[in-house]
Design a protein around this motif. Structure first.
Motif, PDB file in Angstrom:
ATOM      1  N   ALA A   1       0.935  -1.285  -0.010  1.00 25.15           N
ATOM      2  CA  ALA A   1      -0.091  -0.037   0.126  1.00 25.15           C
ATOM      3  C   ALA A   1       0.876   1.346  -0.012  1.00 25.15           C
ATOM      4  O   ALA A   1       0.690   2.306  -0.781  1.00 25.15           O
ATOM      5  N   VAL A   2       1.972   1.142   0.852  1.00 24.05           N
ATOM      6  CA  VAL A   2       2.969   2.385   0.784  1.00 24.05           C
ATOM      7  C   VAL A   2       3.498   2.549  -0.496  1.00 24.05           C
ATOM      8  O   VAL A   2       3.738   3.643  -1.057  1.00 24.05           O
ATOM      9  N   MET A   3       3.995   1.451  -1.202  1.00 27.15           N
ATOM     10  CA  MET A   3       4.570   1.552  -2.455  1.00 27.15           C
ATOM     11  C   MET A   3       3.506   2.034  -3.514  1.00 27.15           C
ATOM     12  O   MET A   3       3.814   3.046  -4.321  1.00 27.15           O
ATOM     13  N   GLY A   4       2.221   1.858  -3.432  1.00 30.95           N
ATOM     14  CA  GLY A   4       1.086   2.346  -4.282  1.00 30.95           C
ATOM     15  C   GLY A   4       1.081   3.900  -4.228  1.00 30.95           C
ATOM     16  O   GLY A   4       0.877   4.485  -5.115  1.00 30.95           O
ATOM     17  N   TYR A   5       1.320   4.167  -2.782  1.00 29.08           N
ATOM     18  CA  TYR A   5       0.954   5.811  -2.485  1.00 29.08           C
ATOM     19  C   TYR A   5       2.144   6.283  -3.049  1.00 29.08           C
ATOM     20  O   TYR A   5       2.002   7.616  -3.608  1.00 29.08           O
ATOM     21  N   ASP A   6       3.444   5.790  -3.092  1.00 29.03           N
ATOM     22  CA  ASP A   6       4.567   6.186  -3.770  1.00 29.03           C
ATOM     23  C   ASP A   6       4.383   6.372  -5.250  1.00 29.03           C
ATOM     24  O   ASP A   6       4.723   7.677  -5.762  1.00 29.03           O
ATOM     25  N   ARG A   7       3.832   5.568  -5.742  1.00 31.55           N
ATOM     26  CA  ARG A   7       3.471   5.638  -7.588  1.00 31.55           C
ATOM     27  C   ARG A   7       2.385   6.731  -7.742  1.00 31.55           C
ATOM     28  O   ARG A   7       2.362   7.350  -8.431  1.00 31.55           O
ATOM     29  N   TYR A   8       1.624   6.793  -6.606  1.00 28.17           N
ATOM     30  CA  TYR A   8       0.547   7.952  -6.873  1.00 28.17           C
ATOM     31  C   TYR A   8       0.973   9.131  -6.904  1.00 28.17           C
ATOM     32  O   TYR A   8       0.827  10.005  -7.863  1.00 28.17           O
ATOM     33  N   VAL A   9       1.911   9.412  -5.860  1.00 28.81           N
ATOM     34  CA  VAL A   9       2.303  10.906  -5.896  1.00 28.81           C
ATOM     35  C   VAL A   9       3.233  11.125  -7.149  1.00 28.81           C
ATOM     36  O   VAL A   9       3.467  12.259  -7.400  1.00 28.81           O
ATOM     37  N   ALA A  10       4.291  10.099  -7.349  1.00 24.89           N
ATOM     38  CA  ALA A  10       4.983  10.019  -8.504  1.00 24.89           C
ATOM     39  C   ALA A  10       4.316  10.795  -9.906  1.00 24.89           C
ATOM     40  O   ALA A  10       4.785  11.350 -10.658  1.00 24.89           O
ATOM     41  N   ILE A  11       3.188   9.936 -10.138  1.00 25.90           N
ATOM     42  CA  ILE A  11       2.517  10.128 -11.338  1.00 25.90           C
ATOM     43  C   ILE A  11       1.417  11.475 -11.221  1.00 25.90           C
ATOM     44  O   ILE A  11       1.331  12.186 -12.018  1.00 25.90           O
ATOM     45  N   CYS A  12       0.836  11.675 -10.079  1.00 20.86           N
ATOM     46  CA  CYS A  12      -0.158  12.416 -10.042  1.00 20.86           C
ATOM     47  C   CYS A  12       0.005  13.797  -9.560  1.00 20.86           C
ATOM     48  O   CYS A  12      -0.408  14.754  -9.664  1.00 20.86           O
ATOM     49  N   ASP A  13       1.162  13.868  -8.575  1.00 24.05           N
ATOM     50  CA  ASP A  13       1.845  14.851  -8.355  1.00 24.05           C
ATOM     51  C   ASP A  13       3.354  15.133  -8.464  1.00 24.05           C
ATOM     52  O   ASP A  13       3.986  15.333  -7.375  1.00 24.05           O
TER      53      ASP A  13
ATOM     54  N   TYR B   1      -5.159   3.688  -7.789  1.00 23.38           N
ATOM     55  CA  TYR B   1      -4.647   3.355  -9.085  1.00 23.38           C
ATOM     56  C   TYR B   1      -5.815   3.646 -10.128  1.00 23.38           C
ATOM     57  O   TYR B   1      -5.679   4.111 -11.173  1.00 23.38           O
ATOM     58  N   VAL B   2      -6.924   3.826  -9.621  1.00 15.84           N
ATOM     59  CA  VAL B   2      -7.913   4.614 -10.372  1.00 15.84           C
ATOM     60  C   VAL B   2      -7.587   6.064 -10.747  1.00 15.84           C
ATOM     61  O   VAL B   2      -7.633   6.430 -11.877  1.00 15.84           O
ATOM     62  N   LEU B   3      -7.043   6.896  -9.710  1.00 14.60           N
ATOM     63  CA  LEU B   3      -6.469   8.039  -9.872  1.00 14.60           C
ATOM     64  C   LEU B   3      -5.450   8.144 -10.821  1.00 14.60           C
ATOM     65  O   LEU B   3      -5.094   9.083 -11.623  1.00 14.60           O
ATOM     66  N   ILE B   4      -4.573   7.256 -10.565  1.00 17.23           N
ATOM     67  CA  ILE B   4      -3.271   6.866 -11.447  1.00 17.23           C
ATOM     68  C   ILE B   4      -3.454   6.761 -13.130  1.00 17.23           C
ATOM     69  O   ILE B   4      -3.053   7.522 -13.882  1.00 17.23           O
ATOM     70  N   ILE B   5      -4.520   5.956 -13.243  1.00 17.15           N
ATOM     71  CA  ILE B   5      -4.856   5.266 -14.586  1.00 17.15           C
ATOM     72  C   ILE B   5      -5.642   6.680 -15.133  1.00 17.15           C
ATOM     73  O   ILE B   5      -5.389   6.978 -16.406  1.00 17.15           O
ATOM     74  N   SER B   6      -6.387   7.424 -14.249  1.00 21.24           N
ATOM     75  CA  SER B   6      -6.976   8.523 -14.977  1.00 21.24           C
ATOM     76  C   SER B   6      -6.187   9.575 -15.283  1.00 21.24           C
ATOM     77  O   SER B   6      -6.269  10.272 -16.172  1.00 21.24           O
ATOM     78  N   THR B   7      -5.008   9.773 -14.664  1.00 19.71           N
ATOM     79  CA  THR B   7      -3.869  10.663 -15.129  1.00 19.71           C
ATOM     80  C   THR B   7      -3.032  10.113 -16.252  1.00 19.71           C
ATOM     81  O   THR B   7      -2.941  11.160 -16.977  1.00 19.71           O
ATOM     82  N   ILE B   8      -2.758   8.740 -16.064  1.00 18.69           N
ATOM     83  CA  ILE B   8      -2.132   8.435 -17.361  1.00 18.69           C
ATOM     84  C   ILE B   8      -2.956   8.577 -18.562  1.00 18.69           C
ATOM     85  O   ILE B   8      -2.494   8.997 -19.676  1.00 18.69           O
ATOM     86  N   LEU B   9      -4.100   8.404 -18.538  1.00 19.94           N
ATOM     87  CA  LEU B   9      -4.815   8.725 -19.944  1.00 19.94           C
ATOM     88  C   LEU B   9      -5.069  10.069 -20.281  1.00 19.94           C
ATOM     89  O   LEU B   9      -5.431  10.474 -21.293  1.00 19.94           O
TER      90      LEU B   9
END
Length: 310
Positions: A116-128, A217-225
């Motif tokens: 979960a922490v690694m998912g948070y890391d990916r979220y910040v890296a891609i979304c912010d 990952y919903v937020l990550i994928i929406s940012t990637i799109l």
């Protein structure tokens, strides 16, 4: 007299592979090979991350912690299981059973929270990405890792103490290690509080981080799109593809194991599921991150190249 009978059980006897007597040597060879691959893969990942300065980032710091935790997680279960397969020791004392359950649960919950922490890391890296170095700095990494480990082993301690305060009337564990449900099944009576506690810990260790990861990952994928170029979308998604693969398999196995209704429990099914999350899942971490992660493969080539030159 009744009280004396309730305290007679001082050791348990594993019955995990009793139905596979003629195949135990084959199982020993297969599980030993998988265990060696797991140890080798995780040690290689930790060593590469520590040696190669290109991987000195929060993402690979968390991966290094996860690989270390997975190594100890498999160490708690597999050596004992291998000794049982070759007939060296089928029994375990009540105290050591409690120790095994405590460390197994501690590392298992820690791994779930680390993902979960690694998912948070990916979220910040891609979304912010502009604030990534501020939000996920080394101090935050250390605090998150400490919090995850403390939470994992605190929940594990609560569960282990609650289970081993019970009196046991049976000494035959229909399993190959001291897991929560097989040990509870040996109790003379399982109070409702133990079932409630097991459910709460499962929700905290599996459902809560899985829900967090789903939203992330919903937020990550929406940012990637929203990225204009197809190459940019592909490159960005590649940075979290390995993590997503491990998450789906890890939480999938854990959910089946701990949320399956009791009425559906069968010995063979439970053991198959248990083999998956104790033997197969720890191997997936190094395999997925080494085969699907370009940065790890490049780092491995650089390390091997330096050693060849020297």
């Amino acid at each position: 007299m009744k009280k004396v009978n309730l305290t007679e059980v001082r050791e348990f006897v594993f019955q995990g592979f009793a139905n596979f007597q003629e195949h135990q040597l084959t199982l020993f060879v297969v599980f030993l090979a998988l265990y060696i691959l797991t140890l080798t893969g995780n040690v290689i990942i930790v060593t590469i991350i520590r040696i190669d300065h290109h991987l000195h980032t929060p993402m690979y710091f968390f991966l290094c912690v996860l690989s270390t935790s997975e190594t100890f997680y498999s160490l708690v279960i597999i050596p004992r299981m291998l000794s049982s397969l070759v007939g060296m020791s089928q029994s375990i004392s009540l105290e050591f059973c409690g120790v095994q359950l405590f460390f197994f649960l501690g590392f298992a919950i820690t791994n779930c929270l680390l993902l979960a922490v690694m998912g948070y890391d990916r979220y910040v890296a891609i979304c912010d990405p502009l604030r990534y170095n501020v939000i996920v700095n080394w101090r935050v990494c250390g605090m998150l890792t400490s919090a995850v480990c403390a939470t994992g082993f605190s929940l594990s301690l609560v569960q282990a103490v609650a289970i081993f305060r019970l009196p046991f009337c049976n000494s035959l564990i229909e399993h190959f290690f001291c897991d929560v449900r097989p040990v509870l099944d040996l109790a003379c009576a399982t109070p409702m509080i133990n079932d409630i506690l097991t459910l709460i810990i499962s929700l905290l260790a599996i459902t809560a981080p899985a829900t967090f990861l789903f939203i992330s990952y919903v937020l990550i994928i929406s940012t990637i799109l929203k990225i204009a170029s197809a190459e940019g979308r592909k490159k960005t998604f590649a940075t979290c593809a390995s993590h997503l693969t491990v998450v789906i398999i890890h939480y999938g196995c854990a959910s089946i194991a701990y949320f399956k209704p009791k009425s559906e429990n069968t010995k063979d099914q439970d053991q198959l599921i248990s083999v998956t999350y104790t033997v197969i899942t720890p191997l997936l971490n190094p395999v997925v991150y080494s085969l699907r992660n370009k940065e790890v493969k490049d780092a491995l080539r650089r390390v091997l190249g330096r050693k060849s030159l020297s």
